[in-house]
Every structure is written in structure tokens, then in C-alpha cells.
Scaffold this motif. Structure first.
Motif, PDB file in Angstrom:
ATOM      1  N   THR A   1     -23.475  39.119 -68.790  1.00 52.01           N
ATOM      2  CA  THR A   1     -21.796  39.071 -68.991  1.00 52.01           C
ATOM      3  C   THR A   1     -21.187  39.651 -67.780  1.00 52.01           C
ATOM      4  N   GLY A   2     -22.037  39.728 -66.515  1.00 50.03           N
ATOM      5  CA  GLY A   2     -21.366  40.359 -65.365  1.00 50.03           C
ATOM      6  C   GLY A   2     -21.231  42.080 -65.464  1.00 50.03           C
ATOM      7  N   ALA A   3     -21.976  42.598 -66.455  1.00 52.05           N
ATOM      8  CA  ALA A   3     -21.870  44.051 -66.609  1.00 52.05           C
ATOM      9  C   ALA A   3     -22.349  44.733 -65.191  1.00 52.05           C
ATOM     10  N   LYS A   4     -23.217  44.073 -64.552  1.00 55.13           N
ATOM     11  CA  LYS A   4     -24.018  44.770 -63.416  1.00 55.13           C
ATOM     12  C   LYS A   4     -23.124  44.855 -62.100  1.00 55.13           C
ATOM     13  N   ILE A   5     -21.869  43.916 -62.243  1.00 53.22           N
ATOM     14  CA  ILE A   5     -21.114  43.846 -60.982  1.00 53.22           C
ATOM     15  C   ILE A   5     -20.434  45.187 -60.792  1.00 53.22           C
ATOM     16  N   PRO A   6     -20.511  45.929 -59.497  1.00 50.98           N
ATOM     17  CA  PRO A   6     -20.128  47.187 -59.013  1.00 50.98           C
ATOM     18  C   PRO A   6     -18.631  47.048 -59.010  1.00 50.98           C
ATOM     19  N   ALA A   7     -18.051  48.027 -59.196  1.00 50.66           N
ATOM     20  CA  ALA A   7     -16.495  48.179 -58.826  1.00 50.66           C
ATOM     21  C   ALA A   7     -16.231  48.065 -57.306  1.00 50.66           C
ATOM     22  N   LEU A   8     -14.947  47.767 -57.133  1.00 50.01           N
ATOM     23  CA  LEU A   8     -14.629  47.608 -55.882  1.00 50.01           C
ATOM     24  C   LEU A   8     -14.749  48.838 -55.009  1.00 50.01           C
ATOM     25  N   THR A   9     -15.333  48.751 -53.810  1.00 51.93           N
ATOM     26  CA  THR A   9     -15.479  49.857 -52.799  1.00 51.93           C
ATOM     27  C   THR A   9     -14.254  50.358 -52.358  1.00 51.93           C
ATOM     28  N   GLU A  10     -14.110  51.333 -51.655  1.00 48.26           N
ATOM     29  CA  GLU A  10     -12.881  51.956 -50.835  1.00 48.26           C
ATOM     30  C   GLU A  10     -12.541  51.110 -49.692  1.00 48.26           C
ATOM     31  N   ALA A  11     -13.608  50.365 -49.063  1.00 45.95           N
ATOM     32  CA  ALA A  11     -13.067  49.434 -48.038  1.00 45.95           C
ATOM     33  C   ALA A  11     -12.478  48.334 -48.625  1.00 45.95           C
ATOM     34  N   GLN A  12     -12.921  47.833 -49.927  1.00 40.10           N
ATOM     35  CA  GLN A  12     -12.427  46.781 -50.524  1.00 40.10           C
ATOM     36  C   GLN A  12     -10.875  46.921 -50.860  1.00 40.10           C
ATOM     37  N   LEU A  13     -10.851  48.250 -51.357  1.00 41.47           N
ATOM     38  CA  LEU A  13      -9.529  48.488 -52.148  1.00 41.47           C
ATOM     39  C   LEU A  13      -8.656  48.562 -50.817  1.00 41.47           C
ATOM     40  N   HIS A  14      -8.968  49.172 -49.537  1.00 35.93           N
ATOM     41  CA  HIS A  14      -8.133  49.182 -48.553  1.00 35.93           C
ATOM     42  C   HIS A  14      -7.827  48.003 -48.033  1.00 35.93           C
ATOM     43  N   LYS A  15      -8.728  46.956 -47.967  1.00 40.60           N
ATOM     44  CA  LYS A  15      -8.517  45.824 -47.526  1.00 40.60           C
ATOM     45  C   LYS A  15      -7.340  44.994 -48.430  1.00 40.60           C
TER      46      LYS A  15
ATOM     47  N   CYS B   1     -15.066  41.612 -41.797  1.00 40.40           N
ATOM     48  CA  CYS B   1     -13.989  42.209 -41.770  1.00 40.40           C
ATOM     49  C   CYS B   1     -12.736  41.415 -41.058  1.00 40.40           C
ATOM     50  N   SER B   2     -11.626  41.550 -41.433  1.00 40.29           N
ATOM     51  CA  SER B   2     -10.630  40.722 -40.460  1.00 40.29           C
ATOM     52  C   SER B   2      -9.959  41.369 -39.392  1.00 40.29           C
ATOM     53  N   VAL B   3     -10.215  40.896 -38.082  1.00 44.18           N
ATOM     54  CA  VAL B   3      -9.696  41.623 -37.071  1.00 44.18           C
ATOM     55  C   VAL B   3      -8.044  41.386 -36.863  1.00 44.18           C
ATOM     56  N   LYS B   4      -7.692  40.414 -37.229  1.00 41.57           N
ATOM     57  CA  LYS B   4      -6.264  40.169 -36.985  1.00 41.57           C
ATOM     58  C   LYS B   4      -5.529  41.170 -38.389  1.00 41.57           C
ATOM     59  N   LEU B   5      -6.017  41.462 -39.490  1.00 40.99           N
ATOM     60  CA  LEU B   5      -5.559  42.344 -40.339  1.00 40.99           C
ATOM     61  C   LEU B   5      -5.546  43.653 -40.085  1.00 40.99           C
ATOM     62  N   GLY B   6      -6.414  43.893 -39.099  1.00 46.30           N
ATOM     63  CA  GLY B   6      -6.619  45.194 -38.769  1.00 46.30           C
ATOM     64  C   GLY B   6      -7.526  46.094 -39.483  1.00 46.30           C
ATOM     65  N   GLU B   7      -8.373  45.370 -40.221  1.00 49.09           N
ATOM     66  CA  GLU B   7      -9.413  45.941 -41.188  1.00 49.09           C
ATOM     67  C   GLU B   7     -10.815  46.400 -40.364  1.00 49.09           C
ATOM     68  N   CYS B   8     -10.998  45.767 -39.373  1.00 42.91           N
ATOM     69  CA  CYS B   8     -12.129  46.053 -38.472  1.00 42.91           C
ATOM     70  C   CYS B   8     -11.889  47.248 -37.601  1.00 42.91           C
ATOM     71  N   ASP B   9     -10.649  47.461 -37.255  1.00 42.03           N
ATOM     72  CA  ASP B   9     -10.153  48.716 -36.490  1.00 42.03           C
ATOM     73  C   ASP B   9     -10.535  49.978 -37.301  1.00 42.03           C
ATOM     74  N   GLU B  10     -10.013  49.913 -38.411  1.00 40.94           N
ATOM     75  CA  GLU B  10     -10.233  51.008 -39.489  1.00 40.94           C
ATOM     76  C   GLU B  10     -11.559  51.286 -40.040  1.00 40.94           C
ATOM     77  N   GLN B  11     -12.395  50.477 -40.114  1.00 42.98           N
ATOM     78  CA  GLN B  11     -13.743  50.406 -40.097  1.00 42.98           C
ATOM     79  C   GLN B  11     -14.439  51.278 -39.024  1.00 42.98           C
ATOM     80  N   ASP B  12     -13.957  50.667 -38.025  1.00 45.68           N
ATOM     81  CA  ASP B  12     -14.852  51.158 -36.591  1.00 45.68           C
ATOM     82  C   ASP B  12     -14.349  52.922 -36.638  1.00 45.68           C
ATOM     83  N   ALA B  13     -13.043  53.056 -36.977  1.00 49.43           N
ATOM     84  CA  ALA B  13     -12.671  54.426 -36.919  1.00 49.43           C
ATOM     85  C   ALA B  13     -13.219  55.210 -37.735  1.00 49.43           C
ATOM     86  N   ALA B  14     -13.534  54.705 -39.287  1.00 48.55           N
ATOM     87  CA  ALA B  14     -14.205  55.419 -40.066  1.00 48.55           C
ATOM     88  C   ALA B  14     -15.682  55.863 -39.828  1.00 48.55           C
ATOM     89  N   ASN B  15     -16.165  54.629 -39.050  1.00 53.94           N
ATOM     90  CA  ASN B  15     -17.689  55.006 -38.535  1.00 53.94           C
ATOM     91  C   ASN B  15     -17.649  56.000 -37.541  1.00 53.94           C
TER      92      ASN B  15
END
Length: 651
Positions: free
Chosen positions: A56-70, A637-651
Motif C-alpha cells: 500500500t506504499g507504507a514503506k515510502i519514506p517522507a520527503l527529505t529536507e533537500a526535497q522540501l527545499h526544492k 538537482c536543477s542548476v538554473k533553479l539554484g538547487e545545486c548551489d544550495e546542495q554544494d554549500a551544504a556539503n
């Protein structure tokens, strides 16, 4: 007991007799043997997804912080572009949203995003589902699935043929949508918008080019191509077809490859008196679809994906990511073809293990030896009395000109020029060349008539409207419109026009989008993240066979406007491999079936395609998806959305 006919003292004749006898004694394939692998494959796919995600999809994890941020970034970007004022250049958006990399003076990323957002919403996938009443949605869906079933199994009903069924379905849909509009149950149906002209132009140009390559001269480029694929051994002939189809589809486009080689494959089957041509036609169609997944120019949906993706995806980037999945899918399809049709491709073999020994150790069965001896005997008889010097100098000036035109066609195609214009220009050049050759170089046809005793009769005199005799040299020449142009398969163009009308109206209802959202559940926002990727590609495969892969890609572009390059690569691979699931899953399948039927071969049908298509598609799909998920070079991640820049900064 039975013995060879009297007088068959030659060993080759004995082998041939016993081979034919054994093949005639083969038992028909049982339903379990035919449909068992398909049912096992389908059950395995569902069981795999249930074990990974839960029934029933019970094992699907919740959205991660990165996905919520996107999600937050996407909402912010959308709100920013909606607040921007329209531009005077928006009238040109009907033809595309232009350059991705705008300068700061031109508006930069935000202006590019605004143009693309409006283009996707107003021209690519305009959502009018809310204007339908429930009756309108249900009735349009019923009409669509009724004609979808008729197209899948045309031989079960009246002998109209797929082009007639598709065109009738399209006209039925246009008429019904007009009635829905007048009764207030549906919106206006813009039939002109849903008929995509580019594939029609491309098919016409390719058919024109193919016809002239084949008909220009006997023993020309087309015949030499056919001879290069020929082989006395069935499995080797099939392997050559699969290799050429895979490479050709990656280099050019799958539709063009199958259009050119369908007739060649049927001719080879006739030449070798093959009882069942289905394995050879399946080999051509399935490998054409798989090979086209390698490059961004391999098929129409790849071209569309690269043009609609938010971030740039280069040709080499696309090919590098797809190399491992396509290679794995090709190998799997190769061995499944030889396993499933082993009796036809390895006559006299005892099973899969012996087939492997034949392929890799050079073993032969008596039946295969008989085929080889008969083949070389026919060749020796055909070559007897031929001039050896004529054989070596068989490349005429016309064959060489054909090669030059084909090379120029491929170079223009690879150089990024419009494929429709290139194909029509190539066909037009070949038409002019063939007309010139027939008028000035080919021998004149002998129209002399003879009486019962063999004496020539005097030529019939013809007169004009004033009663003046028309001299023979003044007679009108036979034109291309009366000869070669009549061989263009206009019925195939009608087939695609009808399908465009059916699919376009069905997509307007919003049923495919609703199916996607309901079936994806909590995986809808995750798309290709984690284990959701395996359920995602399964749903894309099903949708691509119900609503066609190009509209599905358009729907995803409008639904997920900021999808990453990696997301689009998974969409591209699954939507392309999905073409092997059913007959209607790919235009290449329809072209193979239509071209084969045109010359009298009707073995390539939906009910014969499905038993092999289902297990082959799912095996190739999941192996390739796993490899692409593990080894990919494009960002998640999407470069033009700025998502990759945020992930690089977090890493």
C-alpha cells in the motif's frame, strides 16, 4: 518409417529432406509456453515494487529536507515569474521559448523561466480538463479506448486496416467533441493543434528517400545493403539485423531505420523461404527502439525532452549517461530473442545450452548445415555464367551518387539541421536524379505489340482534338507522379493523423494526469528518488502505451517544470523502452507492421508481439533503470533553479 525420396543419394539433399521433415513435425506452441514468460515478468515487476515500497506504499519514506527545499524554491520561482509583466515578444512563443542562456540585459534566468512557463502552459500542455462534465470525460475516454483496442487487434473485426480505423476514430472524436461543445459538456477541440506536423513531414521525406534508393536501379545501394545483411545461418542473419538496427537508430532515428529496413528484412525472409518471419521483424523493431534511447536525436520523445527540460542537456552528456543502460538492454533483448525463438533461429537445436554452444563455439546442427549448403548452391547457380569483371565493377555512377546523397543526409542530420527539411530534400534530389536517369540513360520500354504468329503490329495512331495525328516523339513522357510517387504510403500518414486526433482529445480530459497522480501516490513528488524510481518508470511505461510517449513527456514537463536532468534521463529511457511493450507503444512498431503488410507479410501483429514484448520490455527496463540510477553523470538537482548551489554549500 519415412525415407528420402528415390534418387536422393546426395548427402546435402538428405540433410535438406530431414530438416524440412523435422520442421514440419514441430508441435504448435502451447498457451502456457507462449504467455508464461509474460505473466511471470508482469507478476515479478509488481512483486518487486510491492517489496520495495510496500503493498500500500507504507514503506515510502517522507520527503527529505533537500526535497522540501526544492519544493520551496520551485514555488518561489513560480511566484516570481507570475508577478512579471508580459513582454511584447510573447506572440512568438507559439514556436518555442527561445534561448536558455539569456544575458542579464535580456532578463537572465527569470525571463527564460517566464517564457518557458507560459510556453508549457499555453502551447505544450494546456489544461482544459476542468471544462469537461463527468459525462464528457467518460464518453471521450470510452471512445478512445474502444479505438485503441481496435487498433491493437484490427484483424478481430472488419477488414478495414489500421489506417482506416485510426482515421475513422479521429473523425469520430472530432464529431463527438463538437457535440459535447454544443451541449455544454466539453470545451472547444482544437484539432489543428493536436496534429503534430513534424512527424508527418519526416515520414513523408523518409518514404520518398527510401523508395528512390530502392527503385533507382537494380543491384544498386539498396540491393547491396540487403546482401550485406544476408547469411545462410538464421541466428547470424538475425544478429546482423539487430546490430545494424541498434547502431542506425542511435545515429539517425528509429523511425527512419525501420522504414528503410522493413522491406529488406521481408525480402531476406522470402529469399530464404522462412516459414515464420516474426523473429526477424521483432528483432528489427525492438532493437530500433532500444538503440534510439542512446542519443538525444534517436527518437521524437528524446528530442522533445531535451527541448523542454529546464536545464541544459548536451548530446555527449546524454549519450554518456545512456551508454550502460542501452548496452545492458541490448544484450538482454539479444539473448531473450534467441531463447524465445530458438526453434526458428537454431533449427535442430536441443535447447538454450546448445544454442549458446552454436553461437560461441561454432557448432552446427545437421539442419543448419543443410541450410548453408543450399544457400551456397543457390549462390553458385546464380553466379554461373556471370562475368567476373562485371561483378567487381558493379558500383555504377548512380550507386556512387546514392552513397554521396546518403552521407550528406546523415551529416546534415548529425549537424542538427531540421530532420524534416533534410529528409524531404534528400527525397527530392533522388527524385530528380532518377527522372534524369530514366529519361536519358535507361532503355526505352518496348511497347511493340505482336499478333498470334509473332509478327509485329503497326503502332496505333493517336490524334489530338483537331484530328491531327500526334507523332510518337511528341507523346507525353511518363512522369514521377504516375510511377514512383504513387508508392508513397499515404495510408501510414493517415494512421498517424488519426492517432494524433484520438490521443489529443483523450489528453484534454485530464484522465492520463489523474492516472499518474493516483497511481504514483506519495512517490509523485519524489519521481526518481530512492526506490520510487522503479514504480515511476513502470507507470511511465504503462502511460506511454495508453496515451503515447510524446504526450506523456509533454504532461510531465508541465507537471514538473523544474525536474532535474537526471529525472529527464529516467523519463527518456523508460518512455523509449516502453515502445517494445505493445504494438501501439512506438511509431517504429507500427511502421514495421505496415511496411511488412504492404508486401504481403502479416505475421507482425499485436497478439504475436505481446508474448515477447512484455518480458523483454520489463527485463530491459529494470536492468537499465538500475544501472542509470547507480551510474549517471548528470546532476540530480536543477542548476538554473539554484538547487545545486544550495546542495554544494551544504556539503
Amino acid at each position: 518409417s519415412e525415407f528420402p525420396p528415390h534418387g536422393h543419394k546426395n548427402n546435402n539433399n538428405n540433410r535438406s529432406f530431414f530438416a524440412e521433415k523435422k520442421m514440419s513435425e514441430q508441435k504448435p506452441v502451447s498457451s502456457l509456453r507462449r504467455w508464461g514468460p509474460a505473466m511471470v515478468a508482469l507478476a515479478g515487476v509488481l512483486a518487486l515494487n510491492a517489496s520495495l515500497l510496500g503493498p500500500t506504499g507504507a514503506k515510502i519514506p517522507a520527503l527529505t529536507e533537500a526535497q522540501l527545499h526544492k519544493r520551496a524554491l520551485a514555488e518561489q520561482r513560480t511566484n516570481e515569474i507570475l508577478a512579471m509583466s508580459p513582454s511584447a515578444d510573447d506572440a512568438s512563443l507559439r514556436h518555442g521559448f527561445g534561448d536558455r542562456n539569456l544575458s542579464e540585459e535580456e532578463g537572465g534566468v527569470l525571463e527564460y523561466t517566464r517564457r518557458r512557463h507560459r510556453y508549457l502552459g499555453e502551447y505544450v500542455h494546456e489544461d482544459v480538463s476542468g471544462e469537461f462534465s463527468p459525462f464528457g470525460k467518460w464518453s471521450v475516454s470510452i471512445i478512445y479506448f474502444a479505438y485503441w483496442f481496435f487498433l491493437m487487434f484490427p484483424n478481430w473485426f472488419l477488414p478495414i486496416g489500421r489506417p482506416g480505423i485510426a482515421l475513422g476514430g479521429g473523425l469520430t472524436m472530432v464529431t463527438w467533441r463538437y457535440l459535447l461543445l454544443k451541449t455544454g459538456n466539453g470545451p472547444f477541440f482544437d484539432a489543428e493543434r493536436v496534429i503534430i506536423m513534424e512527424p508527418l513531414f519526416l515520414l513523408f521525406g523518409l518514404m520518398l528517400t527510401t523508395i528512390y534508393l530502392e527503385k533507382m536501379e537494380r543491384g544498386g545501394l539498396f540491393d547491396k545493403l540487403r546482401d550485406s545483411l544476408d547469411d545462410p545461418v538464421n541466428w547470424k542473419r538475425t544478429a546482423k539485423i539487430m546490430i545494424l538496427s541498434t547502431i542506425g537508430s542511435a545515429a539517425v532515428m528509429n523511425d527512419s531505420v525501420v522504414l528503410i529496413f522493413s522491406g529488406v528484412v521481408v525480402d531476406l525472409c522470402v529469399r530464404h523461404k522462412v516459414a515464420n518471419s516474426l523473429p526477424y521483424l521483432l528483432a528489427l523493431a525492438t532493437t530500433a527502439n532500444i538503440g534510439s534511447a542512446l542519443t538525444m536525436t534517436g527518437n521524437p520523445q528524446n528530442i522533445l525532452i531535451v527541448s523542454l527540460a529546464y536545464d541544459d542537456i548536451g548530446w555527449m552528456e546524454f549519450a554518456k549517461n545512456m551508454f550502460l543502460p542501452v548496452t545492458a538492454a541490448t544484450i538482454i533483448n539479444f539473448f531473450m530473442m534467441f531463447a524465445y525463438y530458438g526453434a526458428e533461429l537454431f533449427p535442430g537445436s536441443g535447447g538454450f545450452v546448445e544454442n549458446v554452444g552454436i553461437m560461441f563455439l561454432g557448432n552446427r546442427t545437421p539442419e543448419m548445415l543443410a541450410q548453408e549448403h543450399a544457400y551456397y548452391a543457390r549462390q553458385a547457380a546464380a553466379n554461373e555464367g556471370k562475368d567476373a569483371e562485371a561483378e567487381t565493377s558493379s558500383w555504377t555512377i548512380w550507386s556512387k551518387l546514392q552513397i554521396v546523397i546518403v552521407i550528406a543526409f546523415l551529416c546534415c542530420f548529425a549537424g542538427g539541421l531540421d530532420v524534416c527539411v533534410v529528409s524531404i530534400c534528400a527525397g527530392a534530389i533522388l527524385m530528380v536524379m532518377a527522372s534524369y536517369k530514366r529519361q536519358h540513360y535507361d532503355p526505352r520500354p518496348d511497347n511493340t505489340q505482336y499478333d498470334a504468329e509473332g509478327n509485329p503490329l503497326p503502332a496505333k495512331k493517336t490524334y489530338d482534338m483537331d484530328g491531327n495525328e500526334i507523332e510518337p516523339e511528341e507523346e507525353e513522357l511518363v512522369t514521377e507522379s504516375e510511377t514512383t510517387l504513387t508508392e508513397v504510403d499515404y495510408g501510414l500518414l493517415m494512421l498517424f493523423i488519426g492517432q494524433f486526433l484520438l490521443i489529443g482529445s483523450f489528453d484534454d480530459t485530464g484522465v492520463p494526469q489523474a492516472f499518474f497522480k493516483v497511481t504514483m501516490g506519495q512517490c509523485a513528488e519524489k519521481m526518481t528518488s530512492g526506490w520510487c524510481v522503479y514504480w515511476f518508470v513502470f507507470i511511465i511505461t504503462i502511460l506511454s502505451n495508453i496515451a503515447s510517449n510524446v504526450p506523456v513527456c509533454q504532461m510531465l514537463a508541465a507537471t514538473f517544470p523544474y525536474a532535474s536532468p537526471y529525472d529527464w534521463l529516467q523519463v527518456s529511457f523508460s518512455a523509449t523502452i516502453a515502445g517494445n511493450l505493445t504494438m501501439l507503444g512506438s511509431a517504429a512498431n507500427m511502421i514495421v507492421a505496415f511496411q511488412a503488410a504492404k508486401v504481403g507479410d502479416r505475421t507482425f501483429t499485436s497478439e504475436r508481439h505481446l508474448p515477447f514484448g512484455i518480458p523483454s520490455t520489463f527485463a530491459c527496463l529494470y536492468a537499465g533503470t538500475a544501472l542509470l540510477a547507480t551510474f549517471h553523470f548528470s546532476p540530480e538537482c536543477s542548476v538554473k533553479l539554484g538547487e545545486c548551489d544550495e546542495q554544494d554549500a551544504a556539503n
